[in-house]
Design an enzyme around this catalytic site. Structure first.
Site, PDB file in Angstrom:
ATOM      1  N   LYS A   8     -80.529 -28.255 -58.612  1.00 53.96           N
ATOM      2  CA  LYS A   8     -81.633 -27.975 -59.544  1.00 53.96           C
ATOM      3  C   LYS A   8     -81.543 -28.908 -60.732  1.00 53.96           C
ATOM      4  CE  LYS A   8     -78.773 -25.942 -62.794  1.00 53.96           C
ATOM      5  NZ  LYS A   8     -78.452 -26.540 -64.099  1.00 53.96           N
ATOM      6  N   PRO A  91     -73.140 -34.458 -57.114  1.00 47.68           N
ATOM      7  CA  PRO A  91     -72.003 -34.680 -58.018  1.00 47.68           C
ATOM      8  C   PRO A  91     -71.575 -33.380 -58.710  1.00 47.68           C
ATOM      9  CG  PRO A  91     -73.909 -36.043 -58.649  1.00 47.68           C
ATOM     10  CD  PRO A  91     -74.334 -35.231 -57.490  1.00 47.68           C
ATOM     11  N   ALA A  94     -71.987 -31.657 -63.124  1.00 49.74           N
ATOM     12  CA  ALA A  94     -73.067 -32.605 -63.359  1.00 49.74           C
ATOM     13  C   ALA A  94     -74.316 -31.964 -63.958  1.00 49.74           C
ATOM     14  CB  ALA A  94     -73.426 -33.286 -62.041  1.00 49.74           C
ATOM     15  N   GLY A  95     -74.296 -30.632 -64.147  1.00 50.85           N
ATOM     16  CA  GLY A  95     -75.491 -29.957 -64.665  1.00 50.85           C
ATOM     17  C   GLY A  95     -76.551 -29.753 -63.609  1.00 50.85           C
ATOM     18  N   LEU A  96     -76.179 -29.949 -62.335  1.00 49.67           N
ATOM     19  CA  LEU A  96     -77.141 -29.822 -61.237  1.00 49.67           C
ATOM     20  C   LEU A  96     -76.970 -28.518 -60.460  1.00 49.67           C
ATOM     21  CD1 LEU A  96     -76.978 -33.502 -59.891  1.00 49.67           C
ATOM     22  CD2 LEU A  96     -78.755 -32.487 -61.330  1.00 49.67           C
ATOM     23  N   GLY A  98     -74.612 -27.616 -58.433  1.00 48.95           N
ATOM     24  CA  GLY A  98     -74.132 -27.806 -57.057  1.00 48.95           C
ATOM     25  C   GLY A  98     -73.209 -26.679 -56.597  1.00 48.95           C
ATOM     26  N   SER A 100     -72.835 -23.712 -57.918  1.00 50.58           N
ATOM     27  CA  SER A 100     -73.574 -22.439 -57.943  1.00 50.58           C
ATOM     28  C   SER A 100     -74.414 -22.293 -56.680  1.00 50.58           C
ATOM     29  CB  SER A 100     -74.508 -22.380 -59.160  1.00 50.58           C
ATOM     30  OG  SER A 100     -73.758 -22.412 -60.354  1.00 50.58           O
ATOM     31  N   ASP A 133     -75.792 -19.164 -63.114  1.00 49.73           N
ATOM     32  CA  ASP A 133     -76.788 -19.984 -62.416  1.00 49.73           C
ATOM     33  C   ASP A 133     -76.959 -19.587 -60.952  1.00 49.73           C
ATOM     34  OD1 ASP A 133     -77.676 -21.645 -64.369  1.00 49.73           O
ATOM     35  OD2 ASP A 133     -76.488 -23.396 -63.783  1.00 49.73           O
TER      36      ASP A 133
HETATM   37  O1  C5P Z   1     -71.794 -18.071 -66.086  1.00 47.44           O
HETATM   38  P1  C5P Z   1     -70.905 -19.235 -65.858  1.00 47.44           P
HETATM   39  O2  C5P Z   1     -69.530 -18.839 -65.417  1.00 47.44           O
HETATM   40  O3  C5P Z   1     -71.512 -20.287 -64.984  1.00 47.44           O
HETATM   41  O4  C5P Z   1     -70.740 -19.949 -67.270  1.00 47.44           O
HETATM   42  C1  C5P Z   1     -69.769 -20.920 -67.521  1.00 47.44           C
HETATM   43  C2  C5P Z   1     -69.447 -20.927 -69.006  1.00 47.44           C
HETATM   44  O5  C5P Z   1     -70.596 -21.384 -69.738  1.00 47.44           O
HETATM   45  C3  C5P Z   1     -69.141 -19.561 -69.567  1.00 47.44           C
HETATM   46  O6  C5P Z   1     -67.784 -19.292 -69.503  1.00 47.44           O
HETATM   47  C4  C5P Z   1     -69.605 -19.672 -71.000  1.00 47.44           C
HETATM   48  O7  C5P Z   1     -68.612 -20.323 -71.755  1.00 47.44           O
HETATM   49  C5  C5P Z   1     -70.771 -20.619 -70.918  1.00 47.44           C
HETATM   50  N1  C5P Z   1     -72.090 -19.942 -70.877  1.00 47.44           N
HETATM   51  C6  C5P Z   1     -72.591 -19.362 -72.033  1.00 47.44           C
HETATM   52  N2  C5P Z   1     -73.820 -18.768 -72.024  1.00 47.44           N
HETATM   53  C7  C5P Z   1     -74.562 -18.770 -70.898  1.00 47.44           C
HETATM   54  C8  C5P Z   1     -74.077 -19.351 -69.707  1.00 47.44           C
HETATM   55  C9  C5P Z   1     -72.828 -19.943 -69.733  1.00 47.44           C
HETATM   56  O8  C5P Z   1     -71.926 -19.355 -73.086  1.00 47.44           O
HETATM   57  N3  C5P Z   1     -75.774 -18.207 -70.908  1.00 47.44           N
END
Ligand code: C5P
Length: 288
Positions: A8, A91, A94-96, A98, A100, A133
């Site tokens: 995404k 990658p 990468a913010g994509l 992957g 998830s 995500d």
């Molecule tokens: O939810 P996820 O484990 O993917 O998030 C990774 C990290 O990103 C979390 O540990 C948190 O530090 C941060 N995060 C956040 N607020 C969000 C999503 C993620 O602070 N809405």
């Protein structure tokens, strides 16, 4: 069973503030991108055994695929028994999304192989517990995400993106999502975005002109990430100046992407990028 696991980009990532639980409240618009990893699932007599074609990627309990599989078997009250192979093309860090996407695809595949013991809402709950995500990837529409990103409202494909193309540029290093969110504390304006940007952008995306929507795209995490990784800002500005209707970072980076109104414009943009920066960066051209 074989499944493609797509990625995404965030067309919008508007952070609204820090919550008492440490996560950040946000509104995000997620656009599926047809650039995929491939996952293969084979029934086995016991355990969850994962392999991957990319050396160095953990295939134990640190991998979201393994965690998703174990969470599935526990929730479905079934004995674990699967071999999973991952072919990685997206990658990492990468913010994509992957990883998830891989986790969501695993939940869907194992539920299908077991004859659908879990309902959609049970899968959603498992997905949200594994990462913010992940619920998005249980479905295949563009979507609005709210809460910490895990509450998903599927949307119709955007009129402004009909015939549009995306160019993804990954610099060869990743950015830690947890770090990017922590760093946001130093940027109060980006940390406390005004609500309503998502509604405004969705309104514009439901009209024909991508160019007219241009100024409404926004990512709060560019503020903390760009100062540490200035190359990403250089890419974004270059894409803007060379014909992209939109250019921005996806998620917490490190991928920067451009949207163009046609395939030929995306191809021209890629050529200009290679001429300027060489061919050493990972890039992908994808129809939306
Ligand atoms: O939810 P996820 O484990 O993917 O998030 C990774 C990290 O990103 C979390 O540990 C948190 O530090 C941060 N995060 C956040 N607020 C969000 C999503 C993620 O602070 N809405």
């Amino acid at each position: 069973m074989e499944k493609l696991s797509p990625c995404k980009v965030n067309l919008l990532l508007n952070i609204l503030g820090k919550r008492p639980d440490g996560y950040h409240a946000l509104e995000t618009i997620l656009q599926p991108i047809a650039w995929s990893d491939r996952l293969t699932f084979e029934p086995a007599s016991e355990d969850v055994v994962m392999t991957c074609d990319t050396p160095g990627l953990p295939v134990d309990g640190r991998n979201l695929v393994v965690r998703a599989a174990l969470a599935f078997y526990q929730a479905a009250q079934l004995k674990p028994g699967v071999r999973i192979h991952l072919e990685k093309r997206i990658p990492m860090a990468a913010g994509l999304g992957g990883g998830s996407g891989n986790a969501a695809t695993t939940l869907l595949a194992l539920n299908e192989m077991a004859g659908q013991p879990l309902s959609h809402s049970q899968l959603h709950e498992l997905a949200a517990g594994l990462g913010s995500d992940i619920p998005f990837f249980l479905q295949s529409h563009p979507a609005l995400g709210v809460g910490r990103g895990e509450q998903i409202r599927p949307l119709e494909p955007f009129t402004a993106l009909r015939g549009a193309w995306a160019l993804l540029v990954h610099p060869g290093f990743g950015v830690s999502t947890a770090w990017a969110y922590q760093e946001l504390a130093r940027y109060p304006e980006a940390l406390n975005g005004r609500a309503g940007r998502a509604e405004a952008l969705i309104g514009l995306l439901n009209q024909p002109s991508l160019a007219k929507a241009g100024a409404a795209f926004y990512n709060s995490l560019e503020a903390p990430v760009f100062p540490k990784y200035p190359l990403l800002a250089v890419f974004r500005d270059f894409l803007h100046e060379h014909g992209a209707a939109v250019a921005m970072m996806s998620g917490s980076g490190s991928t920067v992407f451009a949207l163009t109104e046609s395939q030929s414009r995306a191809e021209q943009l890629l050529e200009s990028l290679k001429t300027k920066f060489g061919a050493n960066y990972w890039t992908a051209l994808v129809a939306l």
